[in-house]
Write an enzyme that holds these catalytic residues in place. Structure first.
Site, short mmCIF file in Angstrom:
data_model
loop_
_atom_site.label_atom_id
_atom_site.label_comp_id
_atom_site.label_asym_id
_atom_site.label_seq_id
_atom_site.Cartn_x
_atom_site.Cartn_y
_atom_site.Cartn_z
N ASN A 1 31.12 24.33 -3.37
CA ASN A 1 31.20 23.27 -4.38
C ASN A 1 29.89 22.51 -4.28
O ASN A 1 29.68 21.74 -3.34
CB ASN A 1 32.40 22.35 -4.10
CG ASN A 1 32.42 21.16 -5.04
OD1 ASN A 1 31.64 21.08 -6.00
ND2 ASN A 1 33.33 20.22 -4.78
N TRP A 2 29.01 22.75 -5.23
CA TRP A 2 27.67 22.15 -5.15
C TRP A 2 27.69 20.66 -5.48
O TRP A 2 26.71 19.96 -5.23
CB TRP A 2 26.73 22.88 -6.12
CG TRP A 2 26.37 24.29 -5.72
CD1 TRP A 2 26.91 25.03 -4.69
CD2 TRP A 2 25.38 25.12 -6.34
NE1 TRP A 2 26.32 26.27 -4.64
CE2 TRP A 2 25.37 26.36 -5.64
CE3 TRP A 2 24.50 24.96 -7.40
CZ2 TRP A 2 24.51 27.40 -5.98
CZ3 TRP A 2 23.65 26.01 -7.75
CH2 TRP A 2 23.65 27.22 -7.04
N LYS A 3 28.77 20.18 -6.08
CA LYS A 3 28.87 18.77 -6.48
C LYS A 3 27.69 18.39 -7.38
O LYS A 3 27.24 19.21 -8.16
CB LYS A 3 28.99 17.88 -5.24
CG LYS A 3 30.13 18.36 -4.32
CD LYS A 3 30.53 17.40 -3.26
CE LYS A 3 31.70 17.96 -2.46
NZ LYS A 3 32.21 17.07 -1.44
N HIS B 1 39.49 17.70 -7.89
CA HIS B 1 38.80 17.36 -6.65
C HIS B 1 39.02 15.88 -6.36
O HIS B 1 39.06 15.06 -7.28
CB HIS B 1 37.31 17.67 -6.76
CG HIS B 1 36.62 17.61 -5.44
ND1 HIS B 1 36.21 16.41 -4.89
CD2 HIS B 1 36.31 18.57 -4.54
CE1 HIS B 1 35.69 16.66 -3.70
NE2 HIS B 1 35.73 17.96 -3.46
N GLU C 1 37.10 13.66 -5.43
CA GLU C 1 36.06 12.78 -5.99
C GLU C 1 36.35 12.48 -7.46
O GLU C 1 36.07 11.37 -7.94
CB GLU C 1 34.68 13.44 -5.80
CG GLU C 1 34.24 13.36 -4.34
CD GLU C 1 33.38 14.52 -3.86
OE1 GLU C 1 32.81 15.24 -4.69
OE2 GLU C 1 33.29 14.69 -2.62
N GLU D 1 42.12 19.73 0.83
CA GLU D 1 40.95 19.00 1.30
C GLU D 1 41.35 17.59 1.73
O GLU D 1 41.49 16.70 0.89
CB GLU D 1 39.91 18.89 0.19
CG GLU D 1 39.39 20.22 -0.29
CD GLU D 1 38.00 20.12 -0.92
OE1 GLU D 1 37.14 20.88 -0.50
OE2 GLU D 1 37.78 19.24 -1.78
N GLY E 1 32.65 15.55 3.68
CA GLY E 1 31.31 14.99 3.81
C GLY E 1 31.14 14.06 5.00
O GLY E 1 30.15 13.34 5.11
N SER F 1 34.12 19.53 5.52
CA SER F 1 33.21 19.76 6.63
C SER F 1 33.33 21.17 7.22
O SER F 1 33.20 21.35 8.43
CB SER F 1 33.38 18.69 7.71
OG SER F 1 33.11 17.40 7.18
N GLY G 1 31.39 22.15 0.74
CA GLY G 1 30.46 21.25 0.06
C GLY G 1 29.06 21.41 0.61
O GLY G 1 28.32 22.34 0.28
N GLY G 2 28.67 20.49 1.48
CA GLY G 2 27.30 20.40 1.99
C GLY G 2 26.71 21.72 2.47
O GLY G 2 25.57 22.06 2.14
P1 13P Z 1 31.96 19.00 2.61
O1 13P Z 1 32.01 20.46 2.97
O2 13P Z 1 30.58 18.51 2.32
O3 13P Z 1 32.72 18.15 3.56
O4 13P Z 1 32.73 18.88 1.19
C1 13P Z 1 33.97 19.42 1.05
C2 13P Z 1 34.36 19.41 -0.37
O5 13P Z 1 34.63 18.36 -0.94
C3 13P Z 1 34.38 20.69 -1.09
O6 13P Z 1 34.99 20.55 -2.33
#
Ligand code: 13P
Length: 250
Positions: free
Chosen positions: A10-12, A95, A97, A167, A173, A213, A234-235
């Site tokens: 997930n590149w956000k 998600h 967010e 999640e 994050g 994470s 994510g990251g």
């Molecule tokens: P991180 O892997 O950066 O914690 O993010 C997880 C996430 O929200 C994937 O959708």
């Protein structure tokens, strides 16, 4: 039948179109896999160049959001059929967010899930609890409510080909991964919920990811759990490390 693992990035809100194309090239060899489905969920503006950049590889493209209406006066929104036509296969829905910053609720998300399926996209439906909810002991109640509302009116056959991502919000994050036991416990609980609402065959078929994470160091242990069918990353999906996560068992 064993469920095939699915590892999605997930590149956000990261990567300009030109950065996106470069990242696809950098990751191309690293994310090769015969065993795992690999997906890049990318910002809307990156979809067209990324679809082009991953042509002929094992990578599928996902969107990070969509709107449930077919077309019309919804300035700034993107429809399921636009995504489909652009070559998108998956779409992240709900998600945390989006639930938090953009106030997306379960009624809206249910409409999005149904529209995505109708358009031939595979939803990656996200759920998860806050730290406060975990400490209050209501994690599973909360997640069952999210799952049941978001899947209202979705058939067993449709759920079978979906992906659900657990999640925990406190693990996103933050570098704070849920323990393997915590992650497996909730993923198992989600599968039980699906078995109750639908049936055992549906629960056995639906793929459930863990997200929060995930990194090259913890992926193997997480993905080895019986109810964890891969990860939403994510990251670590923005760097070479993602290749190690895809090839967690090598
Ligand atoms: P991180 O892997 O950066 O914690 O993010 C997880 C996430 O929200 C994937 O959708």
């Amino acid at each position: 039948m064993a469920r095939r693992k699915i590892v999605a990035g997930n590149w956000k809100m990261n990567m300009t179109p030109s950065e996106a194309v470069k990242l696809c090239a950098d990751l191309k060899e690293l994310v090769k896999s015969d065993e795992v489905d690999v997906v890049y969920c990318v910002p809307a503006i990156d979809i067209v160049p990324v679809v082009e950049a991953v042509k002929g590889t094992n990578v599928e493209v996902g969107a990070e959001n969509m709107y449930f209406e077919e077309k019309g006066a919804y300035t700034g929104e993107i429809s399921a059929s636009m995504l489909k036509d652009a070559g998108v296969k998956y779409v992240i829905i709900g998600h945390s967010e989006r639930r938090d910053y953009f106030k997306e609720d379960d009624v809206l998300l249910n409409r999005k899930v149904k529209k995505a399926i109708e358009a031939g996209l595979t939803p990656i439906l996200c759920c998860g609890e806050t730290l406060e909810q975990r400490e209050m002991g209501v994690t599973m109640d909360w997640i069952r409510l999210q799952i049941k509302s978001d899947l209202d009116g979705v058939t067993a056959d449709q759920v079978k080909s979906m992906v659900i991502a657990y999640e925990p919000i406190w693990a996103i994050g933050t570098g704070k991964t849920a323990t393997t036991e915590q992650a497996e416990e909730v993923c198992r609980g989600i599968r039980q919920c699906i078995a109750e609402v639908y049936d055992d065959a549906t629960a056995e078929a639906v793929r459930i990811q863990y997200g929060g994470s995930v990194n090259a160091g913890n992926a193997a242990e997480l993905f080895a759990q019986p109810d964890i069918d891969g990860g939403l990353v994510g990251g670590a999906s923005l760097k070479a490390e993602f290749g190690k996560i895809v090839n967690y068992n090598k």
